[in-house]
Design a protein around this motif. Structure first.
Motif, short mmCIF file in Angstrom:
data_model
loop_
_atom_site.label_atom_id
_atom_site.label_comp_id
_atom_site.label_asym_id
_atom_site.label_seq_id
_atom_site.Cartn_x
_atom_site.Cartn_y
_atom_site.Cartn_z
N LEU A 532 0.82 -1.20 0.00
CA LEU A 532 0.00 0.00 0.00
C LEU A 532 0.86 1.26 0.00
O LEU A 532 0.53 2.25 -0.64
CB LEU A 532 -0.92 0.01 1.23
N PHE A 533 1.96 1.23 0.76
CA PHE A 533 2.79 2.41 0.89
C PHE A 533 3.55 2.74 -0.38
O PHE A 533 3.56 3.88 -0.83
CB PHE A 533 3.78 2.21 2.04
N LYS A 534 4.22 1.77 -0.94
CA LYS A 534 5.19 2.06 -1.99
C LYS A 534 4.74 1.65 -3.38
O LYS A 534 4.82 2.43 -4.32
CB LYS A 534 6.53 1.39 -1.66
N GLY A 535 4.26 0.44 -3.54
CA GLY A 535 3.92 -0.06 -4.85
C GLY A 535 5.18 -0.47 -5.60
O GLY A 535 6.29 -0.46 -5.08
N THR A 536 5.01 -0.85 -6.88
CA THR A 536 6.15 -1.26 -7.71
C THR A 536 6.60 -0.10 -8.59
O THR A 536 5.96 0.96 -8.64
CB THR A 536 5.75 -2.46 -8.60
N ASN A 537 7.67 -0.32 -9.33
CA ASN A 537 8.17 0.71 -10.24
C ASN A 537 7.22 0.96 -11.40
O ASN A 537 7.32 1.99 -12.07
CB ASN A 537 9.55 0.31 -10.78
N ALA A 538 6.30 0.04 -11.64
CA ALA A 538 5.35 0.19 -12.75
C ALA A 538 4.10 0.98 -12.34
O ALA A 538 3.25 1.29 -13.20
CB ALA A 538 4.93 -1.19 -13.26
N LYS A 539 3.98 1.32 -11.13
CA LYS A 539 2.78 1.97 -10.58
C LYS A 539 2.44 3.25 -11.34
O LYS A 539 3.29 4.08 -11.62
CB LYS A 539 3.01 2.28 -9.10
N LYS A 540 1.16 3.39 -11.68
CA LYS A 540 0.65 4.59 -12.34
C LYS A 540 -0.41 5.24 -11.45
O LYS A 540 -1.26 4.55 -10.88
CB LYS A 540 0.04 4.24 -13.70
N THR A 541 -0.36 6.57 -11.37
CA THR A 541 -1.26 7.32 -10.51
C THR A 541 -2.00 8.38 -11.32
O THR A 541 -1.37 9.14 -12.07
CB THR A 541 -0.49 8.01 -9.37
N TYR A 542 -3.33 8.42 -11.18
CA TYR A 542 -4.15 9.38 -11.91
C TYR A 542 -5.02 10.18 -10.92
O TYR A 542 -5.90 9.60 -10.28
CB TYR A 542 -5.05 8.66 -12.92
N PRO A 543 -4.78 11.49 -10.77
CA PRO A 543 -5.62 12.29 -9.87
C PRO A 543 -7.00 12.50 -10.48
O PRO A 543 -7.14 12.72 -11.68
CB PRO A 543 -4.85 13.61 -9.76
N MET A 544 -8.02 12.46 -9.62
CA MET A 544 -9.40 12.64 -10.05
C MET A 544 -10.03 13.77 -9.23
O MET A 544 -9.46 14.24 -8.24
CB MET A 544 -10.19 11.34 -9.85
N ASP A 545 -11.24 14.17 -9.63
CA ASP A 545 -11.95 15.24 -8.92
C ASP A 545 -12.89 14.69 -7.86
O ASP A 545 -13.77 15.40 -7.37
CB ASP A 545 -12.74 16.09 -9.91
N PHE A 546 -12.74 13.42 -7.52
CA PHE A 546 -13.59 12.83 -6.50
C PHE A 546 -12.79 11.78 -5.74
O PHE A 546 -11.76 11.29 -6.21
CB PHE A 546 -14.85 12.19 -7.12
N ILE A 547 -13.27 11.44 -4.57
CA ILE A 547 -12.65 10.40 -3.75
C ILE A 547 -13.04 9.05 -4.33
O ILE A 547 -14.20 8.83 -4.73
CB ILE A 547 -13.11 10.52 -2.30
N ILE A 548 -12.08 8.13 -4.38
CA ILE A 548 -12.32 6.82 -5.00
C ILE A 548 -12.35 5.74 -3.92
O ILE A 548 -11.39 5.58 -3.16
CB ILE A 548 -11.22 6.50 -6.03
N ASN A 549 -13.43 5.01 -3.89
CA ASN A 549 -13.57 3.86 -3.00
C ASN A 549 -13.50 2.57 -3.79
O ASN A 549 -13.91 2.51 -4.94
CB ASN A 549 -14.91 3.91 -2.25
N GLY A 550 -12.98 1.54 -3.14
CA GLY A 550 -13.01 0.21 -3.72
C GLY A 550 -11.76 -0.11 -4.53
O GLY A 550 -10.89 0.73 -4.76
N GLU A 551 -11.71 -1.36 -4.97
CA GLU A 551 -10.60 -1.84 -5.77
C GLU A 551 -11.06 -3.05 -6.58
O GLU A 551 -12.08 -3.68 -6.26
CB GLU A 551 -9.42 -2.22 -4.90
N ALA A 552 -10.34 -3.32 -7.63
CA ALA A 552 -10.67 -4.48 -8.46
C ALA A 552 -9.37 -5.02 -9.04
O ALA A 552 -8.38 -4.31 -9.18
CB ALA A 552 -11.64 -4.10 -9.57
N GLU A 553 -9.40 -6.30 -9.41
CA GLU A 553 -8.21 -6.96 -9.95
C GLU A 553 -8.52 -7.49 -11.34
O GLU A 553 -9.61 -8.00 -11.60
CB GLU A 553 -7.80 -8.10 -9.04
N ILE A 554 -7.57 -7.33 -12.25
CA ILE A 554 -7.69 -7.93 -13.58
C ILE A 554 -6.41 -8.70 -13.88
O ILE A 554 -5.34 -8.36 -13.35
CB ILE A 554 -7.95 -6.88 -14.68
N THR A 555 -6.54 -9.72 -14.71
CA THR A 555 -5.39 -10.55 -15.06
C THR A 555 -5.13 -10.48 -16.55
O THR A 555 -6.06 -10.68 -17.36
CB THR A 555 -5.62 -12.00 -14.62
#
Length: 561
Positions: A532-555
């Protein structure tokens, strides 16, 4: 004629010699005090006028090793008007035959308010020496803090934050500054110890016991917070009235202008120096109520006490938001702040943060966690002593629920190669709104092995990491969560880069981690928190205009180039 001139010269010589070599107030020791002795005490119960009341010595308790206390009975018209010895009279000097015996200090709750104990002046003078006098088990006569500029809800919040310090805030008017401009301190004067000044004020009022020609001052006769060496504002004060009370009468007053600084806070009282200025931390906060289009600001200065800075910042920010939005209830806020500081080893330091928060019950309580953590990280870190130069906070608040939930995630191409960019569609469901879909890009790591690759798509979960930090900090787990952070600069850099609640995060899950709870936190909590703190080197972050709840996984399936 010659005799008259000689007499005049002799008189003037005696007069100026007396002024130049004025002796300090003579004292009377506890060994000299006898039951039945009478004297007077000086204090203020209205405005800034010093008055006196009668005192009778009833006895001396204690011993040389444990310290002494002097039991007295007070009487006279002033005591009748004040309802007895009142909180705020602490430090009132008591004189026996013109010699200073000590300071009004302690009483017993629900007992006759005309009786109290004095702290002997000999013990108070020890504060100018490198020692710490005995504690007391009686009730200090200045347990109330004079507070102005706080709303009712802000005062209640402040009371909770200061409860570990045994401080009881009491709302008072802002004071009469004009009357205090020319008020100087002397034994019997009201004196203030101020922690916060500016658009909000916070401090305690007591009485001056003793001072010398060098401007050194003793007051209170008991501890304020018993913080030892201190650096607090010393002020004059204006007394509105002494209020009789069943438990203990108390003075209601207002803090005046700064006249010096308090340098000691110990069992026997407080000590300070006129004309000196304490170190301060300025804080400027701007709050915009989006619903009404209203904007309010507040500017304060507060003391640099390491233990007090976080709760003071917390209460000041809470009060500013609560006052600006002028309502109870929940909502969403966008908070940004910047703290500049200097570390003894690191040099210039800057903490910057922007995030969004939602609370359904009390919006003002939702915004302060990161600010408090940041100030605590600077003031009480284990690496080095830091000096905070200023704190600037900007808040935009709304009654709306600016929260959207991730409902589904789809990759536009399920088969990829290392280095490919893959488009990912994310469905969001806003609170009481209709579904919206947004597309984001993720780059497959160039060294990604062939086979299955699991991606986690989630909100920033800033509240989750902050809770983890606060819960694990005392247990020393922060170093284990972020083992690469070996100094304060590393911690600040990590803090500045932490995920925000309004950020969408896409990252690769390490092998063996899958599902909404990728790791059993009871079995491996550190691994989960590191992710949760660091993530991997591939991590991508996108700021939004709202708070985001939840998570999902894809393979996805990764094929060799």
């Amino acid at each position: 004629m010659r005799k008259q001139i000689s007499f005049l010269v002799l008189f003037l010589a005696m007069f100026f010699t007396g002024v130049a070599s004025a002796e300090p107030t003579p004292i009377i020791t506890v060994n000299e005090l006898k039951t039945g002795m009478h004297g007077i005490a000086k204090t203020v119960i209205k405005g800034a006028t010093i008055e006196t009341f009668d005192v009778e010595i009833l006895g001396v308790t204690g011993s040389e090793s444990e310290g002494h206390s002097i039991l007295i009975k007070a009487s006279g018209p002033l005591i009748e008007r004040s309802g007895g010895i009142a909180q705020g009279m602490s430090g009132s000097p008591v004189y026996i035959n013109g010699r200073l015996a000590g300071a009004v200090a302690y009483g017993k709750a629900f007992s006759d308010p005309n009786y109290c104990f004095l702290t002997p002046i000999e013990e108070m003078l020890k504060m100018f020496e490198p020692n710490d006098p005995r504690p007391s088990y009686f009730l200090p006569k200045n347990t109330s803090l004079m507070v102005s500029g706080f709303s009712k809800a802000g005062l209640e919040y402040l009371s909770k934050k200061l409860s570990p310090f045994d401080l009881q805030p009491l709302a008072v008017p802002t004071g009469q500054k004009e009357e205090l401009n020319n008020v100087t301190l002397e034994p019997g004067s009201s004196i203030g110890v101020e922690l916060v000044r500016g658009d909000m004020r916070l401090g305690a009022i007591g009485t001056v016991t003793w001072m010398d020609e060098a401007g050194r001052i003793l007051a209170f006769g008991h501890p304020f917070m018993k913080r030892g060496a201190t650096d607090y504002f010393m002020t004059n004060a204006w007394i509105f009235a002494s209020i009789p009370n069943v438990e203990s009468s108390y003075k209601v007053g207002a803090l005046g202008k700064s006249v010096g600084k308090i340098t000691q806070d110990r069992s026997a009282g407080i000590a300070g120096q006129l004309g000196e200025t304490p170190k301060i931390i300025p804080l400027f906060i701007s709050v915009t109520d989006i619903d009404r289009g209203l904007h309010k600001t507040a500017a304060v200065q507060f003391v640099t006490d390491e233990a007090l800075v976080p709760p003071l910042v917390d209460a000041i920010c809470y009060n500013s938001v609560e006052t600006a939005i002028d309502r109870a209830g929940g909502g969403t806020a966008r908070v940004s702040f910047r703290i500049t500081a200097r570390g003894e080893k690191s040099g210039e330091l800057t903490v910057t943060r922007e995030n969004m928060f939602y609370n359904p019950g009390d919006l003002a309580k939702a915004i302060n966690g990161e600010i408090v953590y940041a100030t605590d990280m600077l003031m009480r870190n284990k690496f080095e002593k830091t000096t905070i130069f200023d704190i600037n906070v900007d808040i935009e608040a709304s009654s709306e629920c600016g929260v959207s939930e991730i409902t589904s995630v789809r990759a536009q191409n399920a088969v990829v190669k290392p280095g490919d960019k893959v488009a990912i569609d994310v469905d969001f469901l806003p609170y009481r709104g209709t579904k919206i879909t947004k597309t984001f890009t993720f780059t497959v790591p160039k060294k990604q092995r062939s086979g299955k690759m699991s991606l986690i798509v989630r909100g920033g979960s800033s509240s989750a990491w902050l809770s983890a930090v606060l819960q694990n900090q005392q247990a020393g787990a922060v170093e284990e969560i972020m083992p690469e952070k070996k100094n304060l600069t590393d911690f600040i850099a990590g803090f500045n880069e932490f995920d925000a609640n309004n950020e969408l995060i896409i990252d690769v899950l390490p092998p063996g981690m899958s599902g909404a709870q990728p790791v059993d936190e009871e079995e491996n909590p550190l691994l989960a928190m590191r992710t949760l703190f660091k993530g991997t080197n591939a991590k991508k972050t996108y700021p939004m205009d709202f708070i985001i709840n939840g998570e999902a996984e894809i393979t996805l399936t990764v094929e060799d180039n």
